[in-house]
Design a protein around this motif. Sequence first.
Motif, mmCIF file in Angstrom:
data_model
loop_
_atom_site.group_PDB
_atom_site.id
_atom_site.type_symbol
_atom_site.label_atom_id
_atom_site.label_comp_id
_atom_site.label_asym_id
_atom_site.label_seq_id
_atom_site.Cartn_x
_atom_site.Cartn_y
_atom_site.Cartn_z
ATOM 1 N N GLU A 94 -2.107 4.193 3.455
ATOM 2 C CA GLU A 94 -1.888 3.930 4.869
ATOM 3 C C GLU A 94 -2.464 5.053 5.730
ATOM 4 O O GLU A 94 -3.096 4.808 6.769
ATOM 5 C CB GLU A 94 -0.392 3.779 5.144
ATOM 6 N N ARG B 10 -5.628 -4.355 13.203
ATOM 7 C CA ARG B 10 -5.076 -4.239 11.852
ATOM 8 C C ARG B 10 -3.922 -5.213 11.646
ATOM 9 O O ARG B 10 -3.731 -5.733 10.543
ATOM 10 C CB ARG B 10 -4.613 -2.808 11.590
ATOM 11 N N MET C 97 0.834 -1.197 0.000
ATOM 12 C CA MET C 97 0.000 0.000 0.000
ATOM 13 C C MET C 97 0.874 1.253 0.000
ATOM 14 O O MET C 97 1.939 1.280 0.615
ATOM 15 C CB MET C 97 -0.913 0.025 1.233
ATOM 16 N N THR D 139 -4.148 -8.530 9.706
ATOM 17 C CA THR D 139 -4.229 -8.623 8.240
ATOM 18 C C THR D 139 -3.204 -7.766 7.500
ATOM 19 O O THR D 139 -2.922 -8.012 6.334
ATOM 20 C CB THR D 139 -5.637 -8.212 7.755
ATOM 21 N N HIS D 140 -2.652 -6.738 8.152
ATOM 22 C CA HIS D 140 -1.707 -5.830 7.503
ATOM 23 C C HIS D 140 -0.566 -5.489 8.456
ATOM 24 O O HIS D 140 -0.761 -5.481 9.676
ATOM 25 C CB HIS D 140 -2.391 -4.510 7.097
ATOM 26 N N TYR E 102 0.579 4.719 9.059
ATOM 27 C CA TYR E 102 -0.731 4.299 9.585
ATOM 28 C C TYR E 102 -0.860 4.682 11.054
ATOM 29 O O TYR E 102 -1.878 5.239 11.478
ATOM 30 C CB TYR E 102 -0.911 2.792 9.423
#
Length: 237
Positions: A6, A119, A1, A122-123, A129
């Motif tokens: 982000e 979060r 990303m 998954t990321h 972020y």
Amino acid sequence: MSWTDEARAGLSDIWPAALAAVPIGFLFGALAAGKGLSPLEVFAMSALVFAGGAQFAAVELWASPAPILALVFSTALINARHILMSASLAPKLSGFSRAQTFLGLYYMADENWALAEKRARTHPITPVYWFAMAIPFVCLWLLTSTTGAIIGAALGDPKRYGADFAFTALFIALVAAFWKGRVTAWTVASAGIASALAYRFAGPPWHVLAGALSGLAAAWIAAGSEAAAQPCESPAE
């Protein structure tokens, strides 16, 4: 990303919690002003401490002269949870510089910790972020708590508007996001009952310690019994 994605994700995740914290900030500022703190002192406390639970506890105990030992003990006990929160989150901040890690964890709140943990499933958690979540949240807390101190006298007792329940409602929402069935139910019930009983018979800040220890014990027992109840797979022959 990309970094814009982000940043957008961080802002998108934090804004509901930030809005929910608005009445809490106003409430804290108004209560602090009622104890004699100036708006500048409220701003300084929010900037340097940045811990809603500890700040509310400090204001509840505030007197003249200030009971330093009681303030230090109660706020340290309430904020002890940040040790465990930082320990769980630090391994997921591998892309952070040392300065970013220290600054990010210093201004870690329950809300952005919970969102970051969610979060991380998954990321990866990136500095963009994290600070896209943290900076607006910190700024809004400074703004609302200071404004609450300025207009506190005009608001009167914030509890008559139900603003004192906003803190509780926000934590209920955070717990709901991590709900995992029976283990969570036992943990929440045990911590809630122990905390309520300790608050009734021992008073603050002992209810925080009682709730934390009881919740940890209940989670450990419930998780162990759940694991034992699962059928074991036979090894392949």
